[in-house]
Design an enzyme around this catalytic site. Structure first.
Site, short mmCIF file in Angstrom:
data_model
loop_
_atom_site.label_atom_id
_atom_site.label_comp_id
_atom_site.label_asym_id
_atom_site.label_seq_id
_atom_site.Cartn_x
_atom_site.Cartn_y
_atom_site.Cartn_z
N ASP A 218 -0.01 4.91 1.93
CA ASP A 218 -1.28 5.03 1.22
C ASP A 218 -1.82 3.66 0.84
O ASP A 218 -1.07 2.69 0.72
CB ASP A 218 -1.08 5.85 -0.06
N HIS A 363 3.67 3.15 0.06
CA HIS A 363 2.43 2.40 -0.14
C HIS A 363 2.52 1.07 0.60
O HIS A 363 3.57 0.42 0.57
CB HIS A 363 2.19 2.15 -1.63
#
Length: 395
Positions: A218, A363
């Site tokens: 992400d 992430h």
């Protein structure tokens, strides 16, 4: 490269801007530990407009990111200054494979999640000369323009404060009629239990999937972490789905093109990285649509998958995603990399939750992810699990 450095050394630098402390402290989720210190570089001679220069390694290559802030009077020299800084960063640390640059307005600079830069550039060491020629307007006739730079056109969607709260789990939030919420909740539960695509949801591959799991990141792209992450995945032969923030893609388009060129999947994570449930449906739809437009414009491919920030959605936002041709994707494995739990704990969580058909949430801008990813990719391979894209999972 030496010639480019010598030429740039003769250029006058703008006068130093007034002293200040640009940037802002972003809120973090409860329980988040301090991030590991990132090493910094000091340039000699100093460049007054350089706010910070950091560098990191993935165990194979090193990449630096320099943040430059300019006053309005200094803006005309933005390209020249960027090339000057790139050359001096390479001179300060010759082992760097790449220097990435973000040039901001000094008055509005508010960190990576604040208003977009005025200019960005990615400069692999071998291409410093080409970037310098672009900056100085000395490209030869017929020579293509430098393709790893971006200049803010000034007509992008208005700035919206991003959401910095770490993902905690998919959450169905009102408003909506009880019957619509019930239908969404039923689809959500079915997707969790049975796997596969159910009512616009995807939590995991369909039951019975063997030898495959999806690797997802992400908040991409980040100008220092992205080349390091892509290099690791390339060396491991792994593919991933990047849930991209539209505004980041607009400012660093070359990294999105790199993702697509290397066989990764580019997916939607809204334009500004904001929680959707508080927004009117029209604004939530705009957040998804704007991101789609940026990503499709860069890759030439339709966007298929969407992940709402925080995993929060309403029946209305789920329907809006479907109307844009998007499947809403969640995860089975969130090791909490954004909370900086430490390399040992993060690695243990990843290994413990790795399973066929699963979807791993990481992430791209979490320092400890870089530290543990190399070993995690090896563990997956030894376990007989091929890490692939969301699109590569049986549904």
């Amino acid at each position: 490269m030496a010639g480019a450095r010598a030429a740039l050394a003769q250029l006058p630098l703008p006068a130093a801007a007034p002293a200040g402390t640009p940037g802002q402290v972003q809120p973090v989720a409860p329980g988040t530990r301090p991030a590991p210190a990132i090493p910094t570089l000091t340039l000699t001679p100093p460049v007054p407009q350089v706010y910070r220069t950091e560098y990191l390694s993935n165990g194979f290559i090193e990449v630096a990111h320099a943040v430059i802030t300019l006053t309005p009077a200094e803006r005309p020299l933005a390209r020249v200054l960027a090339a000057t800084v790139a050359a001096r960063v390479f001179a300060a640390r010759p082992t760097l494979a790449e220097v990435d640059l973000s040039v901001y307005d000094k008055g509005s600079y508010a960190g990576f999640g604040g208003p977009l830069p005025l200019l960005t550039a990615s400069v692999p060491q071998a291409r410093l000369g080409a970037m310098t020629a672009w900056a100085l307007g000395q490209e030869r006739p017929g020579q293509p323009p430098y393709d790893r730079a971006w200049v803010n056109p000034g007509n992008l969607p208005a700035y919206r404060e991003p959401d910095r709260v770490r993902e905690v789990g998919p959450t169905l939030v009102g408003p909506g009629s009880p019957s619509r919420q019930s239908a969404a909740q039923i689809a959500q539960t079915t997707a969790r239990i049975r796997g596969g695509l159910q009512g616009g949801f995807l939590y995991r591959a369909r039951r019975g999937t063997e030898g495959l799991a999806a690797l997802t990141f992400d908040d991409a792209p980040h100008p220092m972490y992205e080349p390091l992450l892509l290099d690791l995945l390339r060396r491991a032969g792994a593919k991933a789905t990047f849930f991209v923030i539209g505004r980041n893609a607009a400012a660093y388009p070359y990294f999105v093109r790199d993702m697509a060129a290397q066989g990764h999947e580019v997916a939607n994570h809204t334009y500004h990285h904001v929680r959707l449930p508080p927004l009117p449906t029209a604004e939530a739809t705009d957040e998804m649509r704007w991101a789609n437009e940026v990503l499709q414009g860069l890759t030439g491919k339709p966007v298929r998958y969407f992940r709402p920030p925080g995993g929060e959605y309403t029946p209305a936002t789920l329907a809006a995603a479907q109307s844009l041709g998007l499947t809403t994707v969640f995860w089975t494995d969130d090791p909490g990399d954004f909370q900086n739990p430490g390399d040992a704990l993060l690695g243990a969580r990843l290994r413990r939750n790795l399973r066929p058909g699963g979807i791993v949430l990481l992430h791209d801008n979490a320092p400890q992810t870089l530290d543990v990813l190399r070993e995690f990719l090896r563990v997956a391979r030894r376990s007989g699990i091929n890490l692939t894209t969301v699109g590569g999972l049986p549904k």
